[in-house]
Scaffold this motif. Sequence first.
Motif, PDB file in Angstrom:
ATOM      1  N   GLU A  69      60.539  53.011  -3.911  1.00 34.60           N
ATOM      2  CA  GLU A  69      59.674  54.191  -3.950  1.00 34.60           C
ATOM      3  C   GLU A  69      59.769  54.989  -2.644  1.00 34.60           C
ATOM      4  OE1 GLU A  69      58.012  55.016  -6.606  1.00 34.60           O
ATOM      5  OE2 GLU A  69      58.157  53.156  -7.770  1.00 34.60           O
ATOM      6  N   VAL A  70      59.537  56.277  -2.764  1.00 35.35           N
ATOM      7  CA  VAL A  70      59.469  57.176  -1.607  1.00 35.35           C
ATOM      8  C   VAL A  70      58.073  57.788  -1.549  1.00 35.35           C
ATOM      9  CG1 VAL A  70      60.342  59.291  -0.551  1.00 35.35           C
ATOM     10  CG2 VAL A  70      61.925  57.712  -1.669  1.00 35.35           C
ATOM     11  N   TYR A  71      57.486  57.788  -0.354  1.00 39.78           N
ATOM     12  CA  TYR A  71      56.133  58.336  -0.176  1.00 39.78           C
ATOM     13  C   TYR A  71      56.112  59.307   1.001  1.00 39.78           C
ATOM     14  CZ  TYR A  71      54.336  54.513  -3.116  1.00 39.78           C
ATOM     15  OH  TYR A  71      54.080  53.642  -4.152  1.00 39.78           O
ATOM     16  N   THR A  72      55.262  60.313   0.904  1.00 40.79           N
ATOM     17  CA  THR A  72      54.969  61.184   2.041  1.00 40.79           C
ATOM     18  C   THR A  72      53.494  61.085   2.436  1.00 40.79           C
ATOM     19  OG1 THR A  72      54.606  63.061   0.550  1.00 40.79           O
ATOM     20  CG2 THR A  72      56.820  62.815   1.507  1.00 40.79           C
ATOM     21  N   ASP A  73      52.778  60.156   1.823  1.00 40.74           N
ATOM     22  CA  ASP A  73      51.361  59.935   2.129  1.00 40.74           C
ATOM     23  C   ASP A  73      51.160  58.457   2.457  1.00 40.74           C
ATOM     24  OD1 ASP A  73      48.489  59.076   0.818  1.00 40.74           O
ATOM     25  OD2 ASP A  73      48.402  60.986   1.885  1.00 40.74           O
ATOM     26  N   VAL A  74      50.688  58.185   3.655  1.00 44.46           N
ATOM     27  CA  VAL A  74      50.586  56.795   4.092  1.00 44.46           C
ATOM     28  C   VAL A  74      49.554  56.017   3.288  1.00 44.46           C
ATOM     29  CG1 VAL A  74      48.936  57.319   5.955  1.00 44.46           C
ATOM     30  CG2 VAL A  74      50.361  55.273   6.099  1.00 44.46           C
ATOM     31  N   ALA A  75      48.429  56.647   2.953  1.00 46.14           N
ATOM     32  CA  ALA A  75      47.394  55.953   2.191  1.00 46.14           C
ATOM     33  C   ALA A  75      47.912  55.547   0.815  1.00 46.14           C
ATOM     34  CB  ALA A  75      46.161  56.838   2.061  1.00 46.14           C
ATOM     35  N   ALA A  76      48.661  56.444   0.182  1.00 46.65           N
ATOM     36  CA  ALA A  76      49.222  56.126  -1.126  1.00 46.65           C
ATOM     37  C   ALA A  76      50.229  54.988  -1.027  1.00 46.65           C
ATOM     38  CB  ALA A  76      49.887  57.366  -1.722  1.00 46.65           C
ATOM     39  N   CYS A  77      51.046  55.006  -0.014  1.00 49.10           N
ATOM     40  CA  CYS A  77      52.033  53.943   0.172  1.00 49.10           C
ATOM     41  C   CYS A  77      51.347  52.600   0.348  1.00 49.10           C
ATOM     42  CB  CYS A  77      52.923  54.260   1.372  1.00 49.10           C
ATOM     43  SG  CYS A  77      54.205  53.018   1.684  1.00 49.10           S
ATOM     44  N   ALA A 106      48.195  49.942   8.726  1.00 49.56           N
ATOM     45  CA  ALA A 106      48.835  48.906   7.916  1.00 49.56           C
ATOM     46  C   ALA A 106      48.081  47.589   8.004  1.00 49.56           C
ATOM     47  CB  ALA A 106      50.281  48.732   8.344  1.00 49.56           C
ATOM     48  N   LEU A 107      47.653  47.216   9.207  1.00 50.62           N
ATOM     49  CA  LEU A 107      46.884  45.978   9.371  1.00 50.62           C
ATOM     50  C   LEU A 107      45.553  46.061   8.625  1.00 50.62           C
ATOM     51  CD1 LEU A 107      47.483  45.283  13.173  1.00 50.62           C
ATOM     52  CD2 LEU A 107      48.426  43.968  11.261  1.00 50.62           C
ATOM     53  N   GLU A 108      44.891  47.195   8.720  1.00 56.67           N
ATOM     54  CA  GLU A 108      43.611  47.370   8.021  1.00 56.67           C
ATOM     55  C   GLU A 108      43.795  47.278   6.511  1.00 56.67           C
ATOM     56  OE1 GLU A 108      41.164  50.146  11.238  1.00 56.67           O
ATOM     57  OE2 GLU A 108      42.385  51.112   9.694  1.00 56.67           O
ATOM     58  N   ALA A 109      44.989  47.622   6.039  1.00 53.16           N
ATOM     59  CA  ALA A 109      45.279  47.536   4.610  1.00 53.16           C
ATOM     60  C   ALA A 109      45.747  46.140   4.195  1.00 53.16           C
ATOM     61  CB  ALA A 109      46.335  48.567   4.231  1.00 53.16           C
ATOM     62  N   LEU A 144      47.137  38.022   9.844  1.00 51.65           N
ATOM     63  CA  LEU A 144      48.387  38.709   9.530  1.00 51.65           C
ATOM     64  C   LEU A 144      49.409  38.534  10.648  1.00 51.65           C
ATOM     65  CD1 LEU A 144      46.802  42.030   8.231  1.00 51.65           C
ATOM     66  CD2 LEU A 144      47.955  40.311   6.818  1.00 51.65           C
ATOM     67  N   VAL A 145      50.673  38.617  10.277  1.00 53.19           N
ATOM     68  CA  VAL A 145      51.758  38.579  11.250  1.00 53.19           C
ATOM     69  C   VAL A 145      51.930  39.973  11.847  1.00 53.19           C
ATOM     70  CG1 VAL A 145      54.254  38.315  11.551  1.00 53.19           C
ATOM     71  CG2 VAL A 145      52.975  36.656  10.181  1.00 53.19           C
ATOM     72  N   LEU A 146      51.900  40.050  13.166  1.00 49.09           N
ATOM     73  CA  LEU A 146      52.163  41.287  13.891  1.00 49.09           C
ATOM     74  C   LEU A 146      53.174  40.979  14.982  1.00 49.09           C
ATOM     75  CD1 LEU A 146      51.645  44.244  14.751  1.00 49.09           C
ATOM     76  CD2 LEU A 146      49.705  43.398  16.115  1.00 49.09           C
TER      77      LEU A 146
END
Length: 325
Positions: A51-59, A84-87, A116-118
């Motif tokens: 998939e390709v996204y231009t919206d981070v929240a949607a991704c 990303a971590l919060e998600a 989570l792994v960071l």
Amino acid sequence: MKLAIFGAGMIVKDFLTMIDRVPNVQLKAIMGVPADLATMEEMQAAHHIDEVYTDVAACLSEADIDTVYVALPNFLHYRFTKLALEAGKNVICEKPFVLTSTQAQELAALAEAKGLVLVEAITNQYLSNYAAIKQRMAALGDIKVIECNYSQYSHRYDAFQAGTILPAFDPKKGGGALMDLNIYNIHFVVGLMGAPLSVHYYANVERNIDTSGALVLNYPGTQVVCVAAKDCSAPVRSTIQGNRGSIQIAGPVNVLTGFTEELNDGTKETVDEKVDQHRMYEEFVAFEAMIADHDLAAAKQRMAHSLAVMNVVDAALADAGIKLG
């Protein structure tokens, strides 16, 4: 690893030439700004990205992912890693990790709280040639001097001198020689020696950003000089000098194509234990295993190293009077 790539710049293009050789990595998504949509669609077709996204929240909410690779410009690392971590996603963030140690500590705490792994994507820490250097340090005796030079004239410097401030030379966007090139030298040295006793950064500063400079790190019995330049060039090389011999590295320490060990007794050996020609291969093999095994202890150990590096960065920028962001 079900991976989303954040970014569509040169580092992503380079990453995509290698990642298909890393087992168990599925390219589930790529996310970037609308201006990069055509580029991302080309990448999608060439590398079978779902998939390709231009919206981070949607991704983050829609894509079938467990990990995000943040390969955006320096000043965006903190914001998008935090999102990303919060998600609830594991994060691999490109170097330099963030712009300040405060940001780094906040993200590390968030990852730990969420289980989570960071990790920071910093190639030299994962290269087999780097491990070989560590193993051979003892043969050099007492380490007296380490010198690293990563100088590379930037064509963007011409534009900078003409008044066009591109991200590579923009303090608001985390630019400068320390964050772009010397960061590799800092990782190299801190990985070998740990945290220094003192940090001084003698920088050539133009329009509030370091275009080149010499970073001096003091350790008990060892003096370190890390040079990086974007306004001039020189042979890229590093040396580790002990009272029983030396290690000499031709080329940048983020690639480590090999090295020469030369001892005082006349013994000389050229060593090259690389696993893959691409500098990013070994780190992503390690990341995939870390995430597959949910190895939070390994991730925490790697983050401790990144935090130590960020402390050096903080001290260096403060010493030179440079403020990023």
